[in-house]
Design an enzyme around this catalytic site. Structure first.
Site, PDB file in Angstrom:
ATOM      1  N   HIS A 118       0.326  -4.820 -21.869  1.00 28.54           N
ATOM      2  CA  HIS A 118      -1.040  -4.306 -21.874  1.00 28.54           C
ATOM      3  C   HIS A 118      -1.078  -2.951 -21.184  1.00 28.54           C
ATOM      4  CE1 HIS A 118      -0.400  -6.823 -18.276  1.00 28.54           C
ATOM      5  NE2 HIS A 118      -1.039  -5.840 -17.652  1.00 28.54           N
ATOM      6  N   ASP A 169       3.861   4.406   0.064  1.00 27.13           N
ATOM      7  CA  ASP A 169       4.330   5.371  -0.932  1.00 27.13           C
ATOM      8  C   ASP A 169       5.851   5.369  -1.040  1.00 27.13           C
ATOM      9  OD1 ASP A 169       5.135   6.934   1.364  1.00 27.13           O
ATOM     10  OD2 ASP A 169       3.116   7.799   1.434  1.00 27.13           O
ATOM     11  N   HIS A 216       4.649 -11.182  -5.326  1.00 28.58           N
ATOM     12  CA  HIS A 216       3.289 -10.627  -5.281  1.00 28.58           C
ATOM     13  C   HIS A 216       2.291 -11.476  -6.059  1.00 28.58           C
ATOM     14  CE1 HIS A 216       4.958  -9.274  -9.063  1.00 28.58           C
ATOM     15  NE2 HIS A 216       3.757  -8.903  -9.478  1.00 28.58           N
ATOM     16  N   ASP A 217       2.770 -12.450  -6.824  1.00 30.22           N
ATOM     17  CA  ASP A 217       1.907 -13.302  -7.652  1.00 30.22           C
ATOM     18  C   ASP A 217       1.755 -14.717  -7.116  1.00 30.22           C
ATOM     19  OD1 ASP A 217       1.151 -11.461  -9.628  1.00 30.22           O
ATOM     20  OD2 ASP A 217       3.013 -11.760 -10.742  1.00 30.22           O
ATOM     21  N   ASP A 268      -2.776 -14.137  -4.203  1.00 25.99           N
ATOM     22  CA  ASP A 268      -3.161 -12.749  -4.465  1.00 25.99           C
ATOM     23  C   ASP A 268      -4.680 -12.569  -4.268  1.00 25.99           C
ATOM     24  OD1 ASP A 268      -3.763 -10.296  -5.683  1.00 25.99           O
ATOM     25  OD2 ASP A 268      -3.489 -11.069  -7.696  1.00 25.99           O
ATOM     26  N   ASP A 270      -3.144  13.495  -0.262  1.00 27.87           N
ATOM     27  CA  ASP A 270      -4.573  13.233  -0.158  1.00 27.87           C
ATOM     28  C   ASP A 270      -4.779  11.752   0.173  1.00 27.87           C
ATOM     29  OD1 ASP A 270      -7.278  12.908  -0.392  1.00 27.87           O
ATOM     30  OD2 ASP A 270      -7.427  13.684  -2.442  1.00 27.87           O
ATOM     31  N   ASP A 322       6.989  -7.194 -17.290  1.00 25.31           N
ATOM     32  CA  ASP A 322       5.758  -7.895 -16.948  1.00 25.31           C
ATOM     33  C   ASP A 322       5.210  -8.660 -18.153  1.00 25.31           C
ATOM     34  OD1 ASP A 322       3.599  -8.350 -14.992  1.00 25.31           O
ATOM     35  OD2 ASP A 322       2.370  -7.200 -16.385  1.00 25.31           O
ATOM     36  N   GLU A 353       9.678 -11.569 -16.943  1.00 22.40           N
ATOM     37  CA  GLU A 353       8.761 -12.390 -16.161  1.00 22.40           C
ATOM     38  C   GLU A 353       8.315 -13.560 -17.032  1.00 22.40           C
ATOM     39  OE1 GLU A 353       4.438 -12.558 -13.919  1.00 22.40           O
ATOM     40  OE2 GLU A 353       4.773 -11.252 -15.624  1.00 22.40           O
ATOM     41  N   GLY A 383      -2.055   2.756   1.460  1.00 21.78           N
ATOM     42  CA  GLY A 383      -1.385   4.053   1.557  1.00 21.78           C
ATOM     43  C   GLY A 383       0.118   4.064   1.455  1.00 21.78           C
TER      44      GLY A 383
END
Length: 558
Positions: free
Chosen positions: A245, A172, A420-421, A465, A151, A325, A354, A170
């Site tokens: 968290h 994956d 990514h940070d 980011d 989907d 994390d 991390e 999208g």
């Protein structure tokens, strides 16, 4: 002699066993203060009558300090020792009583340094696959989409457009599987994936259900196939553990919202009031984000729950480790339990924290194997991007970083230029391709495991980011990329099979060149980098401004 600079701490990064009969001893002194350093040692039950003496090697030299080191192979591991130092004028003994001109070994049991006994359980085992690995980090939503049957109504970002915090492109798990040969051809043999679990966001750091793969990415069959295909290629998989968290939509927190103090999960979180309230905020959260309440990891039931998640993915899917994390905001008690149970489930599974800052207290062998080495990242930025460090400055900084940890840990650190940070490193150096190539050479030759963020090989740009999380452009495969260059660097690491001992980092006498020497089991490397406006020289080596040269086993390869 500058006595204020002298430092030695037993059972620390200054004194650590590497096997059941071998121990490394390190001593800190003021820079350029001590001409020769010796260790005088013996079994603590014998040293009063007889001693052995060996000269130590100045292994690292930082901004303010030198670090002398020696590895001792022992028949009796009940070790006692003092240091014997020469500053060019006088000899001093250095013991727990400090620096003295004389020392009475017959009374040494009062003040010698000691490592009472090497117990096998206290030896941090090096995970060889981690120390030799080359990592490729993937932010899954932006890497590759290959599942045409899923989907796609959630997708709101055209592939290649600039993302915002709410963008879904999208990508994956099937997309990752389809590109494994591409990743392998880069010389990368380990993947680190950002979270894969059911979450409402594109980044998946707000997890609703840890025991389910997010349908945006696929399902458990896709995860099993990914692990199978990786292992068939002799590659590894490290997943992201978000145990600090959770999403406010998680069933445990929802139960607390509904029942307040009557909920069996009330103490699973840190709440100051009968019910959790976002305005005014009365419960602990991650970074001020009210939709991500913080777990109370001091609660034994929370520990049981989170550890069951970690061991489930090892036992059911055979993953090869966890990246943790926000790991420095979680209790030490939890990580000690976590390590024992994860290693019991799979001894070779790695645990990478991390922690952006000095994490030596997490790296004693009872919690992590290593951390994401953002201290290395900052040093590289200060040298290549910001102009804050020259060749001598970055050599000092990198040596001081290495001195924070044991040799074993240094060989397993996850080193990175960006993630990514952070801003993309290529953007930080103003899209200077020579600087990126030089930084990559340093990344791959530095002690530890290099990790590149997807798209580095095709000069992906991006700010902070979410801009750093742009879509992968595989169309650039056929253009000018760094694929062959990165593969060559990875091959050098594999061929040489580096070990921490034999590492030397310094600047040339004219301060123009940064120099890194590595010794390996099968070959040696010399790396020279010139970030100045004039030719730098190291003996008969010349390096033009803004350039670098890499030599392997005496022959130039780059």
């Amino acid at each position: 002699m500058n006595q204020f600079a002298l430092l030695h701490i037993t059972d620390s990064e200054y004194c650590f066993p590497v096997s059941e009969n071998e121990i490394v001893i390190r001593l800190r002194t003021a820079k350029n203060d001590i001409e020769r350093a010796y260790i005088i040692y013996e079994s603590k039950y014998v040293i009063g009558n007889s001693q052995q003496k060996l000269q130590m090697k100045k292994e690292l030299s930082g901004e303010l300090y030198d670090y002398f080191s020696i590895s001792l192979k022992l028949e009796d591991t009940r070790l006692a020792y003092v240091f014997y130092l020469y500053d060019g004028k006088e000899y001093y003994y250095f013991s727990e009583d400090g620096a003295t001109l004389t020392y009475d070994f017959t009374k040494g049991f009062y003040n010698f340094f000691q490592y009472p006994y090497i117990n096998s359980a206290d030896i941090l085992k090096k995970e060889e696959w981690l120390s030799q690995a080359s990592f490729y980090q993937i932010f899954i939503d932006r890497f590759c989409m290959a599942d045409e049957n899923k989907d796609k109504n959630y997708i709101n970002l055209k592939w290649g457009d600039i993302p915002n915090p709410k963008s879904f492109a999208g990508g994956d798990l099937k997309g990752i599987i389809s590109k494994l040969d591409y990743i392998k051809a880069l010389g990368c043999d380990a993947l680190y994936l950002t979270p894969i679990f059911k979450s409402p966001s594109n980044h998946k750091y707000d997890i609703v259900d840890y025991f389910d793969v997010d349908p945006d990415f696929g399902d458990k069959t896709d995860l099993k196939n990914l692990v199978k295909e990786l292992h068939n290629r002799e590659m590894k998989l490290v997943l992201d553990a978000v145990f600090n968290h959770v999403s406010e939509l998680n069933d445990k927190f929802q139960d607390v919202i509904s029942k307040g103090k009557e909920s069996e999960y009330y103490d699973w979180f840190v709440i100051k009031g009968d019910y959790p309230c976002a305005e005014p905020l009365n419960y602990e959260v991650f970074a001020g984000c009210t939709y991500m309440p913080k777990w109370n990891t001091s609660n034994i039931h929370v520990q049981d729950y989170l550890i069951s998640i970690a061991t489930y993915y090892i036992k059911e899917f055979d993953i090869d480790g966890w990246r943790l994390d926000v790991s420095d905001e979680i209790s030490h008690d939890f990580w000690r339990r976590f390590r024992k149970e994860v290693k019991a489930a799979k001894e070779s599974a790695v645990i990478i924290g991390e922690n952006w800052h000095n994490a030596s207290n997490y790296l004693r062998g009872d919690q992590y194997d290593s951390i994401m080495n953002y201290a290395f990242t900052k040093a590289a930025l200060d040298y290549f991007a910001y102009g804050q460090l020259d060749a001598q400055g970055v050599a000092n900084k990198l040596n001081d970083i290495l001195a924070r940890n044991t040799d074993t840990v240094n060989d397993m650190m996850l080193n990175l230029l960006d993630s990514h940070d952070t801003d993309r490193f290529f953007s930080e150096v103003h899209e200077d391709r020579k600087k990126l190539k030089a930084a990559l050479a340093l990344l791959y030759m530095f002690p530890g495991a290099p990790s590149i963020f997807y798209g580095t090989e095709c000069y992906t740009v991006g700010g902070y980011d979410p801009d750093c999380r742009r879509c992968m452009d595989f169309a650039k495969e056929k253009e000018d990329t760094l694929n062959d260059y990165i593969k060559k660097l990875a091959d050098i690491r594999k061929k040489c099979s580096f070990k921490f001992s034999g590492t030397r980092i310094y600047a040339s006498e004219d301060k123009k060149l940064f120099c890194l020497q590595r010794q390996g089991r099968n070959g040696d490397v010399m790396l020279y980098i010139n970030e100045t406006d004039s030719i730098g020289k190291e003996k008969d080596i010349q390096v033009e401004p803004g350039n670098f040269r890499l030599f392997v086993c005496g022959g130039e390869v780059l």
